[in-house]
Design an enzyme around this catalytic site. Sequence first.
Site, PDB file in Angstrom:
ATOM      1  CG  PHE A 128      -1.551   1.208   1.640  1.00 47.77           C
ATOM      2  CD1 PHE A 128      -2.171   2.053   0.721  1.00 47.77           C
ATOM      3  CD2 PHE A 128      -1.545   1.574   2.990  1.00 47.77           C
ATOM      4  CE1 PHE A 128      -2.756   3.246   1.133  1.00 47.77           C
ATOM      5  CE2 PHE A 128      -2.134   2.765   3.405  1.00 47.77           C
ATOM      6  CZ  PHE A 128      -2.727   3.606   2.478  1.00 47.77           C
ATOM      7  CG  ASP A 180       6.597  -6.519  -2.094  1.00 45.60           C
ATOM      8  OD1 ASP A 180       6.092  -7.588  -1.714  1.00 45.60           O
ATOM      9  OD2 ASP A 180       6.247  -5.409  -1.662  1.00 45.60           O
ATOM     10  CB  THR A 230       0.590  -8.022   2.558  1.00 46.38           C
ATOM     11  OG1 THR A 230       1.762  -7.203   2.708  1.00 46.38           O
ATOM     12  CG2 THR A 230       0.466  -8.952   3.742  1.00 46.38           C
ATOM     13  N   GLY A 231       1.641  -7.488  -0.594  1.00 46.50           N
ATOM     14  CA  GLY A 231       1.566  -6.563  -1.724  1.00 46.50           C
ATOM     15  C   GLY A 231       1.223  -7.320  -3.000  1.00 46.50           C
ATOM     16  CG  ASN A 249      19.709  -9.448   5.572  1.00 45.98           C
ATOM     17  OD1 ASN A 249      20.841  -9.768   5.965  1.00 45.98           O
ATOM     18  ND2 ASN A 249      18.709 -10.304   5.489  1.00 45.98           N
ATOM     19  N   GLY A 270      23.040  -3.631   6.737  1.00 46.55           N
ATOM     20  CA  GLY A 270      24.329  -4.126   6.237  1.00 46.55           C
ATOM     21  C   GLY A 270      24.580  -3.633   4.820  1.00 46.55           C
ATOM     22  CE1 TYR A 326       3.861  -4.057  11.588  1.00 44.49           C
ATOM     23  CE2 TYR A 326       2.870  -2.815  13.375  1.00 44.49           C
ATOM     24  CZ  TYR A 326       3.319  -2.879  12.064  1.00 44.49           C
ATOM     25  OH  TYR A 326       3.224  -1.770  11.252  1.00 44.49           O
ATOM     26  CE1 TYR A 355      23.286  -3.110  12.048  1.00 44.27           C
ATOM     27  CE2 TYR A 355      24.841  -2.439  10.357  1.00 44.27           C
ATOM     28  CZ  TYR A 355      24.194  -3.434  11.051  1.00 44.27           C
ATOM     29  OH  TYR A 355      24.466  -4.748  10.765  1.00 44.27           O
ATOM     30  CG  HIS A 392      -5.030  -6.865   0.670  1.00 45.25           C
ATOM     31  ND1 HIS A 392      -6.209  -7.545   0.814  1.00 45.25           N
ATOM     32  CD2 HIS A 392      -4.224  -7.657  -0.074  1.00 45.25           C
ATOM     33  CE1 HIS A 392      -6.121  -8.694   0.182  1.00 45.25           C
ATOM     34  NE2 HIS A 392      -4.928  -8.781  -0.374  1.00 45.25           N
TER      35      HIS A 392
HETATM   36  P1  NAD Z   1       1.512  -3.584   3.180  1.00 50.17           P
HETATM   37  O1  NAD Z   1       1.274  -4.908   3.810  1.00 50.17           O
HETATM   38  O2  NAD Z   1       0.566  -3.119   2.134  1.00 50.17           O
HETATM   39  O3  NAD Z   1       2.977  -3.504   2.577  1.00 50.17           O
HETATM   40  C1  NAD Z   1       4.062  -4.237   3.053  1.00 50.17           C
HETATM   41  C2  NAD Z   1       4.823  -4.774   1.846  1.00 50.17           C
HETATM   42  O4  NAD Z   1       5.971  -5.503   2.330  1.00 50.17           O
HETATM   43  C3  NAD Z   1       3.995  -5.748   1.010  1.00 50.17           C
HETATM   44  O5  NAD Z   1       4.124  -5.429  -0.353  1.00 50.17           O
HETATM   45  C4  NAD Z   1       4.612  -7.101   1.326  1.00 50.17           C
HETATM   46  O6  NAD Z   1       4.456  -8.049   0.291  1.00 50.17           O
HETATM   47  C5  NAD Z   1       6.055  -6.721   1.597  1.00 50.17           C
HETATM   48  N1  NAD Z   1       6.787  -7.683   2.430  1.00 50.17           N
HETATM   49  C6  NAD Z   1       6.379  -8.258   3.596  1.00 50.17           C
HETATM   50  N2  NAD Z   1       7.332  -9.079   4.068  1.00 50.17           N
HETATM   51  C7  NAD Z   1       8.385  -9.007   3.194  1.00 50.17           C
HETATM   52  C8  NAD Z   1       9.652  -9.617   3.119  1.00 50.17           C
HETATM   53  N3  NAD Z   1      10.066 -10.479   4.062  1.00 50.17           N
HETATM   54  N4  NAD Z   1      10.468  -9.323   2.078  1.00 50.17           N
HETATM   55  C9  NAD Z   1      10.060  -8.462   1.108  1.00 50.17           C
HETATM   56  N5  NAD Z   1       8.857  -7.860   1.117  1.00 50.17           N
HETATM   57  C10 NAD Z   1       8.033  -8.123   2.148  1.00 50.17           C
HETATM   58  O7  NAD Z   1       1.596  -2.523   4.379  1.00 50.17           O
HETATM   59  P2  NAD Z   1       1.720  -0.941   4.348  1.00 50.17           P
HETATM   60  O8  NAD Z   1       0.537  -0.394   5.040  1.00 50.17           O
HETATM   61  O9  NAD Z   1       2.059  -0.464   2.989  1.00 50.17           O
HETATM   62  O10 NAD Z   1       2.967  -0.728   5.323  1.00 50.17           O
HETATM   63  C11 NAD Z   1       4.265  -0.461   4.827  1.00 50.17           C
HETATM   64  C12 NAD Z   1       5.211  -0.241   6.004  1.00 50.17           C
HETATM   65  O11 NAD Z   1       4.747   0.855   6.788  1.00 50.17           O
HETATM   66  C13 NAD Z   1       5.302  -1.443   6.933  1.00 50.17           C
HETATM   67  O12 NAD Z   1       6.638  -1.582   7.355  1.00 50.17           O
HETATM   68  C14 NAD Z   1       4.421  -1.058   8.100  1.00 50.17           C
HETATM   69  O13 NAD Z   1       4.842  -1.664   9.298  1.00 50.17           O
HETATM   70  C15 NAD Z   1       4.597   0.452   8.135  1.00 50.17           C
HETATM   71  N6  NAD Z   1       3.426   1.103   8.753  1.00 50.17           N
HETATM   72  C16 NAD Z   1       2.245   1.232   8.077  1.00 50.17           C
HETATM   73  C17 NAD Z   1       1.163   1.831   8.694  1.00 50.17           C
HETATM   74  C18 NAD Z   1      -0.157   2.014   8.002  1.00 50.17           C
HETATM   75  O14 NAD Z   1      -1.110   2.511   8.625  1.00 50.17           O
HETATM   76  N7  NAD Z   1      -0.308   1.679   6.755  1.00 50.17           N
HETATM   77  C19 NAD Z   1       1.270   2.299  10.013  1.00 50.17           C
HETATM   78  C20 NAD Z   1       2.492   2.124  10.670  1.00 50.17           C
HETATM   79  C21 NAD Z   1       3.569   1.541  10.020  1.00 50.17           C
HETATM   80  N1  UDP Z   2      24.197  -7.608   3.796  1.00 50.35           N
HETATM   81  C1  UDP Z   2      23.413  -7.545   2.681  1.00 50.35           C
HETATM   82  N2  UDP Z   2      23.858  -6.828   1.602  1.00 50.35           N
HETATM   83  C2  UDP Z   2      25.040  -6.163   1.602  1.00 50.35           C
HETATM   84  C3  UDP Z   2      25.843  -6.219   2.778  1.00 50.35           C
HETATM   85  C4  UDP Z   2      25.384  -6.953   3.865  1.00 50.35           C
HETATM   86  O1  UDP Z   2      22.323  -8.115   2.620  1.00 50.35           O
HETATM   87  O2  UDP Z   2      25.356  -5.529   0.604  1.00 50.35           O
HETATM   88  C5  UDP Z   2      23.710  -8.365   4.946  1.00 50.35           C
HETATM   89  C6  UDP Z   2      24.612  -9.513   5.298  1.00 50.35           C
HETATM   90  O3  UDP Z   2      23.850 -10.691   5.135  1.00 50.35           O
HETATM   91  C7  UDP Z   2      24.952  -9.316   6.771  1.00 50.35           C
HETATM   92  C8  UDP Z   2      24.045  -8.200   7.222  1.00 50.35           C
HETATM   93  O4  UDP Z   2      23.692  -7.485   6.050  1.00 50.35           O
HETATM   94  O5  UDP Z   2      24.663 -10.458   7.517  1.00 50.35           O
HETATM   95  C9  UDP Z   2      24.706  -7.268   8.199  1.00 50.35           C
HETATM   96  O6  UDP Z   2      25.887  -6.767   7.621  1.00 50.35           O
HETATM   97  P1  UDP Z   2      27.043  -6.180   8.496  1.00 50.35           P
HETATM   98  O7  UDP Z   2      28.149  -5.801   7.552  1.00 50.35           O
HETATM   99  O8  UDP Z   2      26.534  -5.094   9.356  1.00 50.35           O
HETATM  100  O9  UDP Z   2      27.452  -7.333   9.457  1.00 50.35           O
HETATM  101  P2  UDP Z   2      28.186  -8.727   9.211  1.00 50.35           P
HETATM  102  O10 UDP Z   2      28.384  -8.901   7.724  1.00 50.35           O
HETATM  103  O11 UDP Z   2      29.445  -8.594   9.968  1.00 50.35           O
HETATM  104  O12 UDP Z   2      27.230  -9.732   9.793  1.00 50.35           O
END
Ligand code: NAD
Ligand code: UDP
Length: 340
Positions: free
Chosen positions: A17, A37, A41-42, A103, A106, A149, A163, A185
Amino acid sequence: MKEVSRKRILVTGGAGFLGSHLCERLVTQGHDVLCVDNFYTGTKDNIAHLLDCANFELMRHDVTFPLYVEVDEIYNLACPASPIHYQHDPVQTTKTSVHGAINMLGLAKRVGAQIFQASTSEVYGDARVHPQKEDYWGHVNPIGPRSCYDEGKRCAETLFMDYRRQHGLEIRIARIFNTYGPRMHPADGRVVSNFVMQALSGEPLTVYGDGSQTRSFCFVDDMIEAFVRLMNLPEYPDGPVNLGNPHEVSMVEIAQRVVEITGSSSAIEFRPLPVDDPWHRQPDIARAKQLLAWEPHTSLDDGLAQTVRYFAALLQSASGARAEAGATASSAFRSIQPAA
Ligand code: NAD
Ligand code: UDP
Ligand code: UDP
Protein backbone atom coordinates in the site's frame (compact mmCIF):
# COMPACT_ATOMS: atom_id res chain seq x y z
CA MET A 1 8.07 20.41 -9.78
CA LYS A 2 11.35 21.13 -8.01
CA GLU A 3 14.40 19.74 -9.80
CA VAL A 4 16.08 16.92 -7.87
CA SER A 5 19.32 15.12 -8.62
CA ARG A 6 18.74 11.60 -9.92
CA LYS A 7 19.39 8.91 -7.32
CA ARG A 8 19.26 5.09 -7.27
CA ILE A 9 16.64 4.33 -4.66
CA LEU A 10 15.66 0.95 -3.20
CA VAL A 11 12.12 0.62 -1.80
CA THR A 12 11.56 -2.61 0.12
CA GLY A 13 7.90 -3.56 0.39
CA GLY A 14 7.42 -1.42 -2.71
CA ALA A 15 4.43 -3.43 -4.00
CA GLY A 16 2.42 -2.78 -0.84
CA PHE A 17 0.00 0.00 0.00
CA LEU A 18 2.46 2.71 1.11
CA GLY A 19 5.37 1.33 -0.92
CA SER A 20 3.52 1.56 -4.23
CA HIS A 21 2.63 5.23 -3.61
CA LEU A 22 6.23 5.94 -2.63
CA CYS A 23 7.60 4.21 -5.76
CA GLU A 24 5.20 6.23 -7.90
CA ARG A 25 6.32 9.47 -6.27
CA LEU A 26 10.04 8.69 -6.68
CA VAL A 27 9.63 7.50 -10.30
CA THR A 28 7.75 10.72 -11.09
CA GLN A 29 10.61 12.71 -9.59
CA GLY A 30 12.95 11.01 -12.07
CA HIS A 31 14.87 8.72 -9.72
CA ASP A 32 15.92 5.17 -10.61
CA VAL A 33 13.68 3.08 -8.39
CA LEU A 34 14.29 -0.55 -7.46
CA CYS A 35 11.19 -2.08 -5.89
CA VAL A 36 11.90 -5.20 -3.84
CA ASP A 37 8.98 -7.27 -2.57
CA ASN A 38 8.12 -10.91 -1.83
CA PHE A 39 4.39 -10.25 -2.52
CA TYR A 40 3.39 -11.52 0.90
CA THR A 41 0.72 -8.82 1.23
CA GLY A 42 1.57 -6.56 -1.72
CA THR A 43 0.50 -7.21 -5.32
CA LYS A 44 1.84 -6.60 -8.79
CA ASP A 45 -1.42 -4.75 -9.53
CA ASN A 46 -0.27 -1.98 -7.17
CA ILE A 47 2.77 -1.20 -9.31
CA ALA A 48 1.53 -2.44 -12.73
CA HIS A 49 1.29 1.16 -13.97
CA LEU A 50 5.03 1.67 -13.28
CA LEU A 51 6.33 -1.45 -15.01
CA ASP A 52 6.75 0.28 -18.37
CA CYS A 53 8.76 3.18 -16.90
CA ALA A 54 12.43 3.01 -17.84
CA ASN A 55 13.44 4.22 -14.36
CA PHE A 56 11.45 1.53 -12.49
CA GLU A 57 12.60 -2.03 -11.78
CA LEU A 58 10.83 -4.79 -9.86
CA MET A 59 12.63 -7.60 -8.02
CA ARG A 60 10.95 -10.46 -6.17
CA HIS A 61 13.02 -10.96 -3.05
CA ASP A 62 12.52 -11.66 0.66
CA VAL A 63 14.45 -9.16 2.80
CA THR A 64 15.15 -11.79 5.45
CA PHE A 65 17.82 -12.95 2.94
CA PRO A 66 20.86 -10.82 2.06
CA LEU A 67 20.58 -8.49 -0.91
CA TYR A 68 23.54 -7.18 -2.90
CA VAL A 69 22.67 -4.16 -5.04
CA GLU A 70 24.22 -0.70 -5.54
CA VAL A 71 21.96 2.16 -4.42
CA ASP A 72 22.16 5.66 -2.91
CA GLU A 73 19.09 5.49 -0.68
CA ILE A 74 16.96 2.78 0.92
CA TYR A 75 13.37 3.08 2.15
CA ASN A 76 12.76 -0.02 4.28
CA LEU A 77 9.02 -0.64 4.24
CA ALA A 78 8.92 -4.43 3.91
CA CYS A 79 6.67 -5.87 6.63
CA PRO A 80 3.01 -6.85 6.76
CA ALA A 81 1.18 -4.01 8.52
CA SER A 82 -2.37 -5.11 9.27
CA PRO A 83 -2.99 -7.15 12.43
CA ILE A 84 -4.62 -9.98 10.42
CA HIS A 85 -1.62 -10.23 8.12
CA TYR A 86 1.19 -9.85 10.66
CA GLN A 87 -0.45 -12.33 13.05
CA HIS A 88 -0.92 -14.92 10.28
CA ASP A 89 2.76 -15.95 10.45
CA PRO A 90 4.12 -14.14 13.53
CA VAL A 91 7.57 -15.73 13.38
CA GLN A 92 8.01 -14.52 9.81
CA THR A 93 6.84 -11.05 10.91
CA THR A 94 9.61 -10.82 13.51
CA LYS A 95 12.14 -12.20 11.03
CA THR A 96 11.09 -9.62 8.45
CA SER A 97 11.38 -6.76 10.93
CA VAL A 98 14.64 -7.86 12.54
CA HIS A 99 16.58 -9.90 9.93
CA GLY A 100 15.21 -7.60 7.23
CA ALA A 101 16.51 -4.55 9.10
CA ILE A 102 19.93 -6.16 9.66
CA ASN A 103 20.26 -7.02 5.97
CA MET A 104 19.16 -3.58 4.77
CA LEU A 105 21.45 -1.87 7.32
CA GLY A 106 24.33 -4.13 6.24
CA LEU A 107 23.62 -3.16 2.64
CA ALA A 108 23.46 0.55 3.55
CA LYS A 109 26.75 0.24 5.42
CA ARG A 110 28.53 -1.47 2.51
CA VAL A 111 27.40 1.02 -0.15
CA GLY A 112 27.22 4.13 2.07
CA ALA A 113 23.49 4.62 1.44
CA GLN A 114 21.13 6.70 3.54
CA ILE A 115 18.41 4.47 5.01
CA PHE A 116 14.81 5.14 6.13
CA GLN A 117 12.89 2.85 8.46
CA ALA A 118 9.09 2.56 8.36
CA SER A 119 8.50 2.21 12.08
CA THR A 120 5.10 2.50 13.70
CA SER A 121 2.99 4.01 16.43
CA GLU A 122 2.70 0.40 17.67
CA VAL A 123 6.05 0.94 19.41
CA TYR A 124 3.97 2.92 21.95
CA GLY A 125 1.68 -0.12 22.50
CA ASP A 126 -1.42 0.56 24.60
CA ALA A 127 -0.05 4.00 25.45
CA ARG A 128 -0.39 5.52 28.92
CA VAL A 129 0.61 8.95 27.57
CA HIS A 130 -1.70 10.86 25.27
CA PRO A 131 -1.05 12.17 22.70
CA GLN A 132 2.12 10.17 22.04
CA LYS A 133 5.42 12.06 21.82
CA GLU A 134 8.68 10.59 20.57
CA ASP A 135 10.23 10.57 24.05
CA TYR A 136 7.53 8.22 25.43
CA TRP A 137 9.00 4.69 25.78
CA GLY A 138 5.69 2.90 25.33
CA HIS A 139 3.58 0.27 27.03
CA VAL A 140 3.96 -2.90 24.99
CA ASN A 141 3.00 -6.47 25.86
CA PRO A 142 6.10 -8.50 24.88
CA ILE A 143 4.26 -11.87 24.68
CA GLY A 144 0.84 -11.16 23.17
CA PRO A 145 -0.51 -11.66 19.63
CA ARG A 146 0.56 -8.15 18.55
CA SER A 147 4.08 -8.53 19.97
CA CYS A 148 5.64 -10.04 16.82
CA TYR A 149 4.97 -6.73 15.10
CA ASP A 150 5.40 -4.29 18.00
CA GLU A 151 8.59 -5.83 19.37
CA GLY A 152 9.95 -6.54 15.90
CA LYS A 153 9.58 -2.86 15.03
CA ARG A 154 11.05 -1.79 18.40
CA CYS A 155 14.07 -4.03 17.80
CA ALA A 156 14.43 -2.60 14.29
CA GLU A 157 14.57 0.91 15.79
CA THR A 158 17.30 -0.29 18.17
CA LEU A 159 19.26 -1.68 15.23
CA PHE A 160 18.92 1.55 13.27
CA MET A 161 20.15 3.59 16.24
CA ASP A 162 23.06 1.19 16.86
CA TYR A 163 24.15 1.19 13.22
CA ARG A 164 24.17 4.98 13.48
CA ARG A 165 26.14 5.03 16.75
CA GLN A 166 28.47 2.14 15.91
CA HIS A 167 28.95 2.56 12.15
CA GLY A 168 27.94 6.20 11.54
CA LEU A 169 25.09 5.34 9.16
CA GLU A 170 22.81 8.13 7.90
CA ILE A 171 19.44 6.92 9.17
CA ARG A 172 15.85 8.18 9.29
CA ILE A 173 13.18 6.59 11.53
CA ALA A 174 9.52 7.43 10.87
CA ARG A 175 6.95 6.35 13.48
CA ILE A 176 3.95 6.04 11.20
CA PHE A 177 0.45 6.34 12.66
CA ASN A 178 -2.63 4.78 11.00
CA THR A 179 -2.60 5.63 7.31
CA TYR A 180 -5.32 4.87 4.75
CA GLY A 181 -6.19 5.43 1.11
CA PRO A 182 -6.35 3.79 -2.32
CA ARG A 183 -4.44 0.47 -2.69
CA MET A 184 -5.05 -0.69 0.84
CA HIS A 185 -5.66 -4.43 0.60
CA PRO A 186 -9.45 -4.93 0.51
CA ALA A 187 -9.30 -7.89 2.90
CA ASP A 188 -6.56 -6.78 5.25
CA GLY A 189 -8.99 -6.43 8.17
CA ARG A 190 -7.96 -2.85 8.90
CA VAL A 191 -10.77 -0.64 10.00
CA VAL A 192 -10.99 1.72 7.02
CA SER A 193 -10.79 -1.01 4.36
CA ASN A 194 -13.24 -3.20 6.32
CA PHE A 195 -15.82 -0.46 6.81
CA VAL A 196 -15.65 0.81 3.22
CA MET A 197 -15.89 -2.69 1.74
CA GLN A 198 -18.74 -3.58 4.08
CA ALA A 199 -20.63 -0.35 3.33
CA LEU A 200 -20.22 -0.75 -0.43
CA SER A 201 -21.37 -4.38 -0.28
CA GLY A 202 -24.41 -3.61 1.89
CA GLU A 203 -23.03 -5.70 4.74
CA PRO A 204 -23.07 -4.63 8.41
CA LEU A 205 -20.09 -2.53 9.56
CA THR A 206 -18.26 -4.51 12.25
CA VAL A 207 -17.27 -2.24 15.15
CA TYR A 208 -15.09 -4.04 17.70
CA GLY A 209 -15.76 -3.42 21.38
CA ASP A 210 -18.09 -0.50 22.03
CA GLY A 211 -16.35 1.54 19.33
CA SER A 212 -15.19 4.28 21.67
CA GLN A 213 -11.51 3.42 21.09
CA THR A 214 -9.77 6.04 18.98
CA ARG A 215 -7.27 6.27 16.15
CA SER A 216 -5.93 9.21 14.14
CA PHE A 217 -6.02 8.59 10.39
CA CYS A 218 -3.64 10.12 7.88
CA PHE A 219 -4.33 10.09 4.15
CA VAL A 220 -1.64 8.34 2.12
CA ASP A 221 -0.62 11.37 0.00
CA ASP A 222 0.17 13.40 3.13
CA MET A 223 2.21 10.50 4.52
CA ILE A 224 4.29 10.02 1.36
CA GLU A 225 5.11 13.74 1.32
CA ALA A 226 6.44 13.38 4.87
CA PHE A 227 8.53 10.30 3.96
CA VAL A 228 10.29 12.16 1.18
CA ARG A 229 10.84 15.29 3.26
CA LEU A 230 12.27 13.22 6.12
CA MET A 231 14.64 11.35 3.82
CA ASN A 232 15.80 14.60 2.22
CA LEU A 233 16.35 16.43 5.49
CA PRO A 234 20.02 17.52 5.43
CA GLU A 235 20.56 17.52 9.20
CA TYR A 236 18.84 14.67 11.03
CA PRO A 237 18.85 14.87 14.82
CA ASP A 238 18.93 11.72 16.95
CA GLY A 239 15.84 9.58 17.24
CA PRO A 240 12.53 8.86 15.54
CA VAL A 241 9.92 11.27 14.15
CA ASN A 242 6.16 10.76 14.53
CA LEU A 243 4.25 11.01 11.24
CA GLY A 244 0.47 11.05 11.20
CA ASN A 245 -2.65 13.14 11.33
CA PRO A 246 -3.49 14.33 14.86
CA HIS A 247 -7.24 14.40 14.07
CA GLU A 248 -8.51 11.71 16.45
CA VAL A 249 -11.78 9.83 15.90
CA SER A 250 -13.59 6.93 17.57
CA MET A 251 -14.40 3.77 15.62
CA VAL A 252 -18.11 4.50 15.90
CA GLU A 253 -17.56 7.94 14.40
CA ILE A 254 -15.58 6.55 11.50
CA ALA A 255 -18.25 3.92 10.85
CA GLN A 256 -20.87 6.69 10.70
CA ARG A 257 -18.71 8.78 8.33
CA VAL A 258 -18.25 5.82 5.99
CA VAL A 259 -21.99 5.04 5.96
CA GLU A 260 -22.74 8.66 5.16
CA ILE A 261 -20.10 9.07 2.44
CA THR A 262 -21.05 5.82 0.69
CA GLY A 263 -24.80 6.46 1.09
CA SER A 264 -25.01 2.85 2.28
CA SER A 265 -27.95 1.36 4.13
CA SER A 266 -25.61 -0.94 6.11
CA ALA A 267 -26.22 -1.28 9.83
CA ILE A 268 -23.48 -1.04 12.47
CA GLU A 269 -22.86 -4.24 14.45
CA PHE A 270 -20.71 -4.66 17.55
CA ARG A 271 -18.19 -7.51 17.84
CA PRO A 272 -15.68 -8.51 20.56
CA LEU A 273 -12.57 -6.32 20.93
CA PRO A 274 -9.36 -8.09 19.78
CA VAL A 275 -6.69 -8.86 22.44
CA ASP A 276 -4.32 -5.97 23.34
CA ASP A 277 -6.19 -3.54 21.09
CA PRO A 278 -4.72 -0.10 21.94
CA TRP A 279 -7.31 2.24 23.46
CA HIS A 280 -6.24 5.65 22.20
CA ARG A 281 -3.83 6.70 19.48
CA GLN A 282 -2.94 10.26 18.53
CA PRO A 283 0.42 11.52 17.32
CA ASP A 284 2.09 14.59 18.70
CA ILE A 285 3.62 15.88 15.44
CA ALA A 286 5.38 18.97 16.80
CA ARG A 287 8.77 17.47 15.89
CA ALA A 288 7.72 16.67 12.31
CA LYS A 289 6.20 20.12 11.90
CA GLN A 290 9.37 21.79 13.06
CA LEU A 291 11.87 19.57 11.21
CA LEU A 292 9.99 19.03 7.96
CA ALA A 293 7.76 22.13 7.74
CA TRP A 294 5.01 19.54 7.16
CA GLU A 295 1.56 18.76 8.38
CA PRO A 296 -1.28 16.74 6.84
CA HIS A 297 -3.73 18.66 4.66
CA THR A 298 -6.30 16.07 3.55
CA SER A 299 -9.49 16.08 5.61
CA LEU A 300 -10.95 12.76 6.75
CA ASP A 301 -13.99 13.25 4.52
CA ASP A 302 -11.87 14.00 1.42
CA GLY A 303 -9.57 11.06 2.10
CA LEU A 304 -12.46 8.69 2.74
CA ALA A 305 -14.19 9.84 -0.46
CA GLN A 306 -11.05 9.04 -2.50
CA THR A 307 -10.74 5.68 -0.75
CA VAL A 308 -14.40 4.85 -1.38
CA ARG A 309 -13.95 5.62 -5.11
CA TYR A 310 -10.97 3.23 -5.24
CA PHE A 311 -12.79 0.35 -3.55
CA ALA A 312 -15.95 0.95 -5.58
CA ALA A 313 -13.93 0.61 -8.79
CA LEU A 314 -12.26 -2.53 -7.43
CA LEU A 315 -15.62 -4.10 -6.61
CA GLN A 316 -16.99 -3.15 -10.00
CA SER A 317 -14.12 -4.78 -11.88
CA ALA A 318 -14.42 -7.86 -9.66
CA SER A 319 -18.17 -8.04 -10.23
CA GLY A 320 -17.66 -8.29 -14.00
CA ALA A 321 -15.23 -11.13 -13.58
CA ARG A 322 -17.24 -12.87 -10.86
CA ALA A 323 -20.56 -12.58 -12.71
CA GLU A 324 -19.15 -14.91 -15.36
CA ALA A 325 -18.14 -17.34 -12.63
CA GLY A 326 -21.57 -17.04 -10.93
CA ALA A 327 -20.32 -15.55 -7.62
CA THR A 328 -20.90 -12.17 -5.95
CA ALA A 329 -18.36 -9.36 -6.19
CA SER A 330 -17.98 -8.90 -2.46
CA SER A 331 -17.16 -12.58 -1.91
CA ALA A 332 -13.97 -11.99 -3.91
CA PHE A 333 -12.69 -9.65 -1.20
CA ARG A 334 -14.38 -11.08 1.89
CA SER A 335 -13.39 -9.09 5.01
CA ILE A 336 -11.53 -11.13 7.56
CA GLN A 337 -12.51 -11.05 11.21
CA PRO A 338 -9.74 -11.45 13.78
CA ALA A 339 -10.04 -14.02 16.53
CA ALA A 340 -11.47 -12.28 19.62
P1 NAD B 1 1.51 -3.58 3.18
O1 NAD B 1 1.27 -4.91 3.81
O2 NAD B 1 0.57 -3.12 2.13
O3 NAD B 1 2.98 -3.50 2.58
C1 NAD B 1 4.06 -4.24 3.05
C2 NAD B 1 4.82 -4.77 1.85
O4 NAD B 1 5.97 -5.50 2.33
C3 NAD B 1 3.99 -5.75 1.01
O5 NAD B 1 4.12 -5.43 -0.35
C4 NAD B 1 4.61 -7.10 1.33
O6 NAD B 1 4.46 -8.05 0.29
C5 NAD B 1 6.06 -6.72 1.60
N1 NAD B 1 6.79 -7.68 2.43
C6 NAD B 1 6.38 -8.26 3.60
N2 NAD B 1 7.33 -9.08 4.07
C7 NAD B 1 8.39 -9.01 3.19
C8 NAD B 1 9.65 -9.62 3.12
N3 NAD B 1 10.07 -10.48 4.06
N4 NAD B 1 10.47 -9.32 2.08
C9 NAD B 1 10.06 -8.46 1.11
N5 NAD B 1 8.86 -7.86 1.12
C10 NAD B 1 8.03 -8.12 2.15
O7 NAD B 1 1.60 -2.52 4.38
P2 NAD B 1 1.72 -0.94 4.35
O8 NAD B 1 0.54 -0.39 5.04
O9 NAD B 1 2.06 -0.46 2.99
O10 NAD B 1 2.97 -0.73 5.32
C11 NAD B 1 4.27 -0.46 4.83
C12 NAD B 1 5.21 -0.24 6.00
O11 NAD B 1 4.75 0.85 6.79
C13 NAD B 1 5.30 -1.44 6.93
O12 NAD B 1 6.64 -1.58 7.36
C14 NAD B 1 4.42 -1.06 8.10
O13 NAD B 1 4.84 -1.66 9.30
C15 NAD B 1 4.60 0.45 8.13
N6 NAD B 1 3.43 1.10 8.75
C16 NAD B 1 2.25 1.23 8.08
C17 NAD B 1 1.16 1.83 8.69
C18 NAD B 1 -0.16 2.01 8.00
O14 NAD B 1 -1.11 2.51 8.63
N7 NAD B 1 -0.31 1.68 6.75
C19 NAD B 1 1.27 2.30 10.01
C20 NAD B 1 2.49 2.12 10.67
C21 NAD B 1 3.57 1.54 10.02
N1 UDP C 1 24.20 -7.61 3.80
C1 UDP C 1 23.41 -7.54 2.68
N2 UDP C 1 23.86 -6.83 1.60
C2 UDP C 1 25.04 -6.16 1.60
C3 UDP C 1 25.84 -6.22 2.78
C4 UDP C 1 25.38 -6.95 3.86
O1 UDP C 1 22.32 -8.12 2.62
O2 UDP C 1 25.36 -5.53 0.60
C5 UDP C 1 23.71 -8.36 4.95
C6 UDP C 1 24.61 -9.51 5.30
O3 UDP C 1 23.85 -10.69 5.14
C7 UDP C 1 24.95 -9.32 6.77
C8 UDP C 1 24.04 -8.20 7.22
O4 UDP C 1 23.69 -7.48 6.05
O5 UDP C 1 24.66 -10.46 7.52
C9 UDP C 1 24.71 -7.27 8.20
O6 UDP C 1 25.89 -6.77 7.62
P1 UDP C 1 27.04 -6.18 8.50
O7 UDP C 1 28.15 -5.80 7.55
O8 UDP C 1 26.53 -5.09 9.36
O9 UDP C 1 27.45 -7.33 9.46
P2 UDP C 1 28.19 -8.73 9.21
O10 UDP C 1 28.38 -8.90 7.72
O11 UDP C 1 29.44 -8.59 9.97
O12 UDP C 1 27.23 -9.73 9.79
N1 UDP D 1 -11.67 -2.24 14.13
C1 UDP D 1 -13.05 -2.28 14.13
N2 UDP D 1 -13.68 -2.95 13.15
C2 UDP D 1 -13.01 -3.56 12.12
C3 UDP D 1 -11.59 -3.49 12.11
C4 UDP D 1 -10.96 -2.82 13.14
O1 UDP D 1 -13.70 -1.73 15.03
O2 UDP D 1 -13.67 -4.14 11.24
C5 UDP D 1 -10.98 -1.48 15.20
C6 UDP D 1 -9.83 -2.21 15.89
O3 UDP D 1 -10.31 -3.01 16.95
C7 UDP D 1 -8.99 -1.05 16.36
C8 UDP D 1 -9.21 0.03 15.28
O4 UDP D 1 -10.39 -0.36 14.60
O5 UDP D 1 -9.46 -0.57 17.58
C9 UDP D 1 -8.06 0.14 14.29
O6 UDP D 1 -7.78 -1.16 13.81
P1 UDP D 1 -6.74 -1.43 12.63
O7 UDP D 1 -6.59 -2.91 12.53
O8 UDP D 1 -7.17 -0.68 11.41
O9 UDP D 1 -5.38 -0.72 13.11
P2 UDP D 1 -4.53 -0.81 14.46
O10 UDP D 1 -5.31 -1.54 15.51
O11 UDP D 1 -3.28 -1.51 14.08
O12 UDP D 1 -4.32 0.61 14.81
